[in-house]
Each structure stands twice: as C-alpha cells, then as structure tokens.
Enzyme design. Sequence first.
Site, short mmCIF file in Angstrom:
data_model
loop_
_atom_site.label_atom_id
_atom_site.label_comp_id
_atom_site.label_asym_id
_atom_site.label_seq_id
_atom_site.Cartn_x
_atom_site.Cartn_y
_atom_site.Cartn_z
N ASP A 67 3.76 -13.91 11.95
CA ASP A 67 2.42 -14.31 11.51
C ASP A 67 1.46 -13.13 11.60
OD1 ASP A 67 -0.16 -15.39 11.38
OD2 ASP A 67 0.43 -17.26 12.33
N HIS A 122 -2.04 10.23 -0.86
CA HIS A 122 -2.07 9.00 -1.65
C HIS A 122 -1.87 9.28 -3.14
CE1 HIS A 122 -3.73 6.89 1.81
NE2 HIS A 122 -3.60 5.77 1.15
N LYS A 175 -7.57 -0.18 11.36
CA LYS A 175 -6.92 -0.68 10.13
C LYS A 175 -5.68 0.18 9.84
CE LYS A 175 -6.21 -1.10 5.49
NZ LYS A 175 -5.35 -0.26 4.64
N GLU A 205 0.82 -1.21 0.00
CA GLU A 205 0.00 0.00 0.00
C GLU A 205 0.86 1.26 0.00
OE1 GLU A 205 -3.06 0.06 3.01
OE2 GLU A 205 -3.73 2.06 2.41
P1 NAD Z 1 8.62 -23.09 16.57
O1 NAD Z 1 7.99 -24.25 17.22
O2 NAD Z 1 9.12 -23.26 15.18
O3 NAD Z 1 9.82 -22.56 17.47
C1 NAD Z 1 9.71 -22.47 18.85
C2 NAD Z 1 10.64 -23.47 19.53
O4 NAD Z 1 11.98 -23.10 19.30
C3 NAD Z 1 10.47 -23.45 21.03
O5 NAD Z 1 9.39 -24.28 21.39
C4 NAD Z 1 11.83 -23.96 21.50
O6 NAD Z 1 11.84 -25.37 21.56
C5 NAD Z 1 12.79 -23.53 20.40
N1 NAD Z 1 13.69 -22.39 20.75
C6 NAD Z 1 14.99 -22.29 20.41
N2 NAD Z 1 15.51 -21.14 20.87
C7 NAD Z 1 14.54 -20.49 21.51
C8 NAD Z 1 14.47 -19.22 22.20
N3 NAD Z 1 15.52 -18.40 22.31
N4 NAD Z 1 13.28 -18.83 22.70
C9 NAD Z 1 12.19 -19.63 22.59
N5 NAD Z 1 12.20 -20.83 21.97
C10 NAD Z 1 13.38 -21.28 21.43
O7 NAD Z 1 7.68 -21.81 16.52
P2 NAD Z 1 6.58 -21.22 17.48
O8 NAD Z 1 7.03 -19.82 17.82
O9 NAD Z 1 6.23 -22.12 18.60
O10 NAD Z 1 5.33 -21.12 16.47
C11 NAD Z 1 5.23 -20.14 15.50
C12 NAD Z 1 4.60 -20.66 14.24
O11 NAD Z 1 3.33 -21.27 14.53
C13 NAD Z 1 4.30 -19.58 13.24
O12 NAD Z 1 4.75 -20.00 11.98
C14 NAD Z 1 2.78 -19.49 13.23
O13 NAD Z 1 2.31 -19.06 11.98
C15 NAD Z 1 2.38 -20.91 13.52
N6 NAD Z 1 1.03 -21.19 14.04
C16 NAD Z 1 0.20 -20.21 14.48
C17 NAD Z 1 -1.05 -20.51 14.98
C18 NAD Z 1 -1.94 -19.39 15.50
O14 NAD Z 1 -1.48 -18.28 15.65
N7 NAD Z 1 -3.21 -19.65 15.79
C19 NAD Z 1 -1.45 -21.85 15.05
C20 NAD Z 1 -0.57 -22.85 14.61
C21 NAD Z 1 0.68 -22.52 14.12
#
Ligand code: NAD
Length: 425
Positions: free
Chosen positions: A279, A377, A263, A85
Amino acid sequence: MSDVTSSRIEGFHKMDPAARLQAVARQAGLDNEAVAGLADAASGQIDLADRLVENAITSMAIPVGIATNMTVDGRDVLVPMATEESSVIAAVCNSAKRCRATGGFKTSTSGPVMAAQIQLLDASDPENVRLKVLERYDEIKAICDETDPLLLKFGGGFRELDIRVIDSAEGPMTIVHIVVDTRDAMGANAVNSMAEALAPKLEEWTGARSLLRILTNLADRRVARVRAVWPVEEIGGEQVRDDMLSAYYFADSDPYRAATHNKGIMNGISAVVLATGNDTRAIEAGAHAFAAKDGWYRSMSRWEKDADGNLVGILEMPMAVGLIGGATKIHPTAQANLKILGVKTADELARIIVSVGLAQNFGAMRALATTGIQKGHMALHAQNVALMVGATGDEIDKVAAELKALGKVRQDIAEEILARLRSGA
Ligand code: NAD
C-alpha cells in the site's frame, strides 16, 4: 475532455467490466478506438482488476524495471521497481554501484509492530478512563488475540497498551492504542478487526463512547533503518561531497526543500512498495508524518562526513509492508517481483525498501549538487515528448535525438521536427 452526460449509471457495480466499459463509453462519448484501447490495456488482467477494486473497467500497466548493483546486509539483490517516472531506476543503479566498495547498505529494523487507535469520548474524566482501561490489560490482550488466531499461530498478536489523553478543539479525549505484532502482514485489517472487537468492551468498562477504531499509519514502532558510506572518490571529490552536505542542510532546515528532497526518497520507496503489491499511500502517509515528528517537517534522511572524508547517509522511517494480505498475495506480478527479491519475510523486504530510498536520495542530491537534474532526465524525457506529439516507430528515436542535440526538450520544437520528418524535408 469528454462531456459526461450524467454520472448516474444504474446498476453499474452489478455489470461485468466489459458492460461497464460500454456504459462509460456511451455516457462519456468515447469513440471505438478509445474503447478498444481501454479494453486492450487490461488484457489478461481484467478478472484480477475486477476482484481487487469496485466498478473496474480496465487496468493500467506501470513499467517495472530492475535496480541492479544493490547489496543489502551483504546479500546482492535485484530490486523490481514499478514507476512511470524516467531516471528513477537509473539513479538507484548508479548510486548503488558507487557504494559497493564499502559493502553497500547495512540495515536494522524494530520489528513488525503496528498500532490501532480507539477514540473514547463523552467521559467526564478522560484521565480516569485511561486508568480504567489500563486495569483491563489481560482482558484486552485476550480479546485482541482471540480476534486473530492465525496471526497468533505465526508468532504475532497483542503486545502492549498505550493510552493517551489528548487535547482537542472540543476538549480532552482518551485515545487507546493497541500495539500488535503483525508478523509478515502489513496488518491494517488485522489491527482494525481487533480495535472493532475491543471498542464495545471499552465502552462497557469506562462509560465513555467509542467512535473511531482504526490503525495509525504513523507506524513509528515499525521502523527500518539503513546506513551506507560513499567513498569521496566515488562521489566526484571533496567539493561535490561538501555541496551534497549543503544540499542536505538546506532540506533539513526548509520545508519547501524538504518536501522535494523527501519526494526523491519516496520515488524509490513507493516504486518497490508498488512492485510488491503493498500500500503506497500507507507508506507515504507514515513517512511524511514521521518526517515531522520533531514538530517541523524536515529531511527524512541524515547525511554526514566520516573521519576519512567519506559521505555517510542514514535513513530511518516507518516501513509497514507485508508479504501477506492486500494485493501482495493476489497479484501475480507482485508475487513474481517478490521471487526476484528473494525475500522470505516482511522484515527483509522493509530493509531492501529503505536501502533503495537512501540510494535514490544520494542520486538526486548528487545530480542537484553537480549538473542539475535535467541532464539525467533528458534522454527519456525527450522520448516522452516525442510520443506526446504523436511520433511513432522510428520517428520516436529521431525526434528524441534531435531534441537532445538541441538541448531543448520542448513540445513545440518536437512538433516542428516531426512535421519536417514527415514532409521528407
Ligand atoms: P490481511 O488481513 O489480508 O492479512 C493479514 C492476516 O493474514 C493476518 O491477520 C493473519 O490472520 C493472516 N496471516 C497468515 N499468515 C500470516 C503471517 N505469516 N504473518 C501475519 N499474518 C498472517 O491484510 P493486512 O496486512 O491486515 O492488511 C493490509 C491491507 O489493508 C492492505 O491492502 C491495505 O491497503 C489495507 N488497508 C489499509 C489501511 C490503512 O493503511 N490506513 C486501512 C484499511 C485497509
């Protein structure tokens, strides 16, 4: 629109992206030029696209621009913003410049704490279920922490239990919230895994049936807050300030206006969230749910006049972003953008993002309360319209300049200008 002959493509997910593209082209009747365009668009990125999502055929570049002039907690920071945008990035630069004299943006956060919900059903006494779960606090903590030893190593892990009995159309149900410190991760996968590991145990202990096990995006324990002061002379005088306050009161009282006001805030927020591979949907869902926490949908920001007559803006909202996980670690552009930001923790990133949201809100409110939004714009919009009618090379600037001079950025007029230019008249 092309007429797709069938939406069935046998073995589509097993094909490589090039073969998928050919299959789609055949089925959708795309010509060679369209196929080449789609293939070119993914240049250098197709393997990444294929790893990130299912059934990838190409990739779509979104412009990344830099918001300048931002000072967050005393540190100057260049902020990459990914958005299609026009005017969004310019508005942040301009708004941030206007509050540099008062020190820019001051922030605070509540810590990186997320929650997952486990839905418990079919219990004769949901209140009793609640007490039975609370009695298992230590076992619950152990199960959650064992599920993610890496998170524990980084100082995160289970923090709290919160259990609610809610009324629903099919009667009361018990909802268990596990509250988890996810450190530098957004934490969705982390808390979802814990919820799934815990659910069978909850069934065993309570006799209830567990159904959904998933995080809540209403991350109201993971909020970031920002405050900034705009001197009245930087706003354009007292009348502009008062009109901006009237604009805010309008947004805070009317959901039709609040939706657009918010927005505008999300224009800035989502652009930084996307640029860092986070996300956008998770942040947007949390932001809008939080904006309705008082029982009606209202402005995400608050605005007031201080004792010196300056305009003070405040924004507090859930900000579940990470530096680990999702696309943040995998996407090279997200990694490069994080380097530009110079952030070492998810907490620092959250602070910058809400600051951009507040700057964006200031810019939009000021424009609306003065000249209106269209003036700003106009320049880029005129170029977009020129592109839309097929202008290329020098023609784009010429058509855009004439549209701007006329003060009418319309497709039909752009077509006339382009036809005249091409006829040499
Ligand atoms: P992830 O599981 O890929 O990474 C997190 C993991 O990394 C932790 O559980 C830990 O084991 C490890 N880790 C390593 N170094 C770390 C540090 N310094 N701090 C914290 N953890 C560390 O990712 P996530 O953050 O658990 O999930 C994010 C993803 O989930 C995004 O891609 C999102 O789009 C997706 N997602 C979102 C939803 C929702 O928002 N409703 C639902 C399902 C999935």
